[in-house]
Design an enzyme around this catalytic site. Structure first.
Site, PDB file in Angstrom:
ATOM      1  N   ARG A 210       0.855  -1.184  -0.570  1.00  0.00           N
ATOM      2  CA  ARG A 210      -0.346  -0.376  -0.320  1.00  0.00           C
ATOM      3  C   ARG A 210       0.887   1.177   0.102  1.00  0.00           C
ATOM      4  NH1 ARG A 210      -5.294   0.263   3.630  1.00  0.00           N
ATOM      5  NH2 ARG A 210      -5.588   1.561   2.057  1.00  0.00           N
TER       6      ARG A 210
ATOM      7  N   ARG B  58      -0.876  -1.435  13.125  1.00  0.00           N
ATOM      8  CA  ARG B  58      -0.392  -0.458  11.568  1.00  0.00           C
ATOM      9  C   ARG B  58       0.289   1.324  12.300  1.00  0.00           C
ATOM     10  NH1 ARG B  58      -3.733  -2.359   7.075  1.00  0.00           N
ATOM     11  NH2 ARG B  58      -3.998  -4.776   7.323  1.00  0.00           N
TER      12      ARG B  58
ATOM     13  N   HIS C  25      -7.095  -1.884  12.567  1.00  0.00           N
ATOM     14  CA  HIS C  25      -7.262  -1.113  12.217  1.00  0.00           C
ATOM     15  C   HIS C  25      -8.288  -0.026  13.806  1.00  0.00           C
ATOM     16  CE1 HIS C  25      -6.287   0.615   8.085  1.00  0.00           C
ATOM     17  NE2 HIS C  25      -5.123   1.052   9.332  1.00  0.00           N
TER      18      HIS C  25
ATOM     19  N   CYS D 223     -13.944   2.831   5.741  1.00  0.00           N
ATOM     20  CA  CYS D 223     -11.936   3.043   5.691  1.00  0.00           C
ATOM     21  C   CYS D 223     -12.460   3.296   4.043  1.00  0.00           C
ATOM     22  CB  CYS D 223     -12.494   1.731   5.473  1.00  0.00           C
ATOM     23  SG  CYS D 223     -12.064   0.557   7.084  1.00  0.00           S
TER      24      CYS D 223
HETATM   25  N1  ARG Z   1      -6.797  -4.177   2.917  1.00  0.00           N
HETATM   26  C1  ARG Z   1      -7.001  -3.049   3.699  1.00  0.00           C
HETATM   27  C2  ARG Z   1      -5.789  -3.099   4.721  1.00  0.00           C
HETATM   28  O1  ARG Z   1      -5.780  -4.016   5.788  1.00  0.00           O
HETATM   29  C3  ARG Z   1      -8.223  -2.269   3.966  1.00  0.00           C
HETATM   30  C4  ARG Z   1      -8.067  -1.192   4.783  1.00  0.00           C
HETATM   31  C5  ARG Z   1      -9.273  -0.971   5.688  1.00  0.00           C
HETATM   32  N2  ARG Z   1      -9.229   0.690   5.675  1.00  0.00           N
HETATM   33  C6  ARG Z   1      -9.597   0.771   7.194  1.00  0.00           C
HETATM   34  N3  ARG Z   1      -9.340   2.547   7.057  1.00  0.00           N
HETATM   35  N4  ARG Z   1      -9.686   0.896   8.088  1.00  0.00           N
HETATM   36  O2  ARG Z   1      -4.839  -1.895   4.976  1.00  0.00           O
END
Ligand code: ARG
Length: 282
Positions: free
Chosen positions: A95, A141, A170, A266
């Protein structure tokens, strides 16, 4: 508890899931073996975008980039408070390139204070803004060091909260701000460490707490304008308690995006202007 609620017009940034797919797995919801119906994801996403517009909000669109399938989760690209933009720095290599697309958008749209962060943070995935605080998740994260960076940049107290359940990787999968003119949130206690649960209990003694089923349905991944709370339809257990508190829950279906581990919040980056500006437009 205040039962007369008031909506304030919001400005959101969203990014179409035109290039959405699940080709890698960076959270327990993602299974690259499961097919994704991209046209259905787009249709569901457009319903959410159109819903916001019908509620009187402004939705800006960020152009999706091929090869960045998670860009639909626009909330992760930055955090904007008082018109000040703290960019993102993603934890996973898949990402990383999303961050620049967001920074470019803000620079091109007249945001004067844009900071490229030093420490890993995934925007509003781990930062939530209430009247008094910036709540900040960590554990999966965001780097704990990003909390200090955000506090310096926004000049608001940042409250660190430890996430312990990988399905709630998250903060915005475990906690939602219901009224940002006050300090009103809803959350799922088991997603947090015992100490952080205690912090939440002290700061928000009257908070609505969600059960396991609604949390698993991404019910905490909600967006509120102070009155209307947009959340996954499947989080049925939250609708009654929200109504009792004077909110108007609005259910949506984003089942395809759930395959990426995300839902309403999200997909929704909030562009928070300085409060005096917001009031001028009322
Ligand atoms: N696939 C993404 C990740 O794992 C999903 C992010 C979802 N976004 C959020 N704001 N929770 O990073």
């Amino acid at each position: 508890m205040a039962l007369s609620r008031r909506a304030t017009p919001r400005r959101y940034l969203m990014c179409s899931p035109r290039h959405f797919e699940v080709t890698y797995s960076i959270n327990p919801w993602m299974d690259p073996g499961k097919p994704v119906d991209t046209p259905l994801a787009v249709a569901q996403w457009e319903q959410l975008r159109d819903l916001y517009r019908s509620l009187g909000h402004t939705v800006e669109e960020l152009a999706p980039v091929p090869g960045l399938p998670d860009m639909v989760f626009a909330a992760n690209g930055a955090t904007v408070v008082d018109g000040r933009v703290l960019g993102a720095r993603f934890a996973h290599r898949e990402r990383v390139d999303e961050a620049a697309a967001h920074l470019d958008w803000y620079r091109a749209h007249g945001f004067a204070h844009v900071r490229e962060p030093v420490h890993v943070n995934e925007g509003e995935g781990d930062f939530a803004v209430t009247a008094s605080y910036v709540l900040a998740g960590r554990g999966f994260r965001a780097s704990p060091l990003s909390h200090g960076e955000a506090q310096e940049f926004f000049g608001r107290p940042v409250i660190g909260l430890e996430l312990v359940d990988p399905r709630h990787y998250h903060l915005d999968t475990a906690l939602a701000v219901l009224d940002d003119s006050a300090d009103e949130v809803m959350y799922y206690p088991p997603a947090f460490s015992p100490g952080s649960r205690e912090v939440l209990r002290r700061l928000f003694p009257d908070a609505l707490t969600a059960g396991a089923e609604d949390a698993a349905a991404f019910g905490l991944n909600a967006v509120s304008d102070g009155l209307r709370v947009v959340l996954p339809q499947a989080a049925a257990g939250l609708f009654g308690p929200l109504r009792e508190r004077g909110f108007e829950p609005v259910g949506v279906d984003l089942s395809e995006l759930l395959k990426g581990g995300g839902s309403v919040k999200c997909c929704t980056q909030e562009l928070r202007e300085p409060r005096d500006l917001r009031e001028l437009r009322l």
